[in-house]
Design a protein around this motif. Structure first.
Motif, PDB file in Angstrom:
ATOM      1  N   ASP A   8       4.637  14.281  -2.030  1.00  0.00           N
ATOM      2  CA  ASP A   8       5.132  12.907  -2.096  1.00  0.00           C
ATOM      3  C   ASP A   8       5.267  12.271  -0.715  1.00  0.00           C
ATOM      4  N   GLU A  33      -6.810   2.008  -1.132  1.00  0.00           N
ATOM      5  CA  GLU A  33      -5.540   2.546  -1.626  1.00  0.00           C
ATOM      6  C   GLU A  33      -5.755   3.893  -2.316  1.00  0.00           C
ATOM      7  N   VAL A  85      -0.027   0.022   3.244  1.00  0.00           N
ATOM      8  CA  VAL A  85       1.200   0.580   2.666  1.00  0.00           C
ATOM      9  C   VAL A  85       1.868  -0.424   1.736  1.00  0.00           C
ATOM     10  N   THR A  86       1.905  -1.681   2.131  1.00  0.00           N
ATOM     11  CA  THR A  86       2.529  -2.716   1.293  1.00  0.00           C
ATOM     12  C   THR A  86       1.796  -2.856  -0.041  1.00  0.00           C
ATOM     13  N   GLU A 116       8.317   4.544  -6.664  1.00  0.00           N
ATOM     14  CA  GLU A 116       8.790   3.859  -5.470  1.00  0.00           C
ATOM     15  C   GLU A 116       8.271   4.577  -4.231  1.00  0.00           C
ATOM     16  N   LEU A 117       7.517   3.848  -3.426  1.00  0.00           N
ATOM     17  CA  LEU A 117       6.990   4.367  -2.179  1.00  0.00           C
ATOM     18  C   LEU A 117       7.791   3.760  -1.047  1.00  0.00           C
ATOM     19  N   ASN A 118       8.504   4.584  -0.303  1.00  0.00           N
ATOM     20  CA  ASN A 118       9.278   4.117   0.827  1.00  0.00           C
ATOM     21  C   ASN A 118       8.491   4.339   2.108  1.00  0.00           C
ATOM     22  N   ALA A 119       8.473   3.331   2.956  1.00  0.00           N
ATOM     23  CA  ALA A 119       7.724   3.418   4.210  1.00  0.00           C
ATOM     24  C   ALA A 119       8.677   3.629   5.360  1.00  0.00           C
ATOM     25  N   LEU A 149       1.967   0.915  -6.904  1.00  0.00           N
ATOM     26  CA  LEU A 149       2.699   2.055  -7.462  1.00  0.00           C
ATOM     27  C   LEU A 149       3.965   1.593  -8.194  1.00  0.00           C
ATOM     28  N   ALA A 150       4.532   0.486  -7.753  1.00  0.00           N
ATOM     29  CA  ALA A 150       5.733  -0.043  -8.411  1.00  0.00           C
ATOM     30  C   ALA A 150       5.448  -0.450  -9.853  1.00  0.00           C
ATOM     31  N   THR A 158      -0.107  -0.631  -1.490  1.00  0.00           N
ATOM     32  CA  THR A 158       0.080   0.608  -2.254  1.00  0.00           C
ATOM     33  C   THR A 158       1.467   0.626  -2.886  1.00  0.00           C
ATOM     34  N   GLN A 159       2.476   0.171  -2.155  1.00  0.00           N
ATOM     35  CA  GLN A 159       3.834   0.087  -2.711  1.00  0.00           C
ATOM     36  C   GLN A 159       3.856  -0.806  -3.940  1.00  0.00           C
TER      37      GLN A 159
END
Length: 80
Positions: free
Chosen positions: A44, A33, A60-61, A73-76, A67-68, A63-64
């Motif tokens: 970003d 990550e 990605v999940t 907020e990381l949008n994929a 980061l949360a 990392t989301q």
């Protein structure tokens, strides 16, 4: 100040620094990550291509979720 306004000249640098610092000092963040955030993000926007779609989704999940914890907020978005 508790928020940073975008649109001013240091905005991209502040975003990059904040994202990197979050993974550097966060708890339960694995090396993959950290490498993803440090090597595959420009300001970003993150972009990565792995041999298997399941690996990408998992990275990605995770990392989301991490980061949360810092209220980032990381949008994929899947690109084909």
């Amino acid at each position: 100040m508790v928020a940073h306004l975008f649109g001013n000249s240091p905005g991209p640098a502040v975003a990059s620094y904040g994202l990197g610092a979050t993974v550097d000092y966060g708890k339960d963040i694995n090396p993959e990550e950290k490498a993803f955030v440090h090597r595959n993000f420009y300001i970003d926007v993150g972009l990565i291509l792995l041999p298997d779609a399941k690996q990408e989704i998992n990275l990605v999940t995770q990392t989301q979720l991490n980061l949360a914890t810092a209220k980032l907020e990381l949008n994929a978005v899947e690109v084909m």
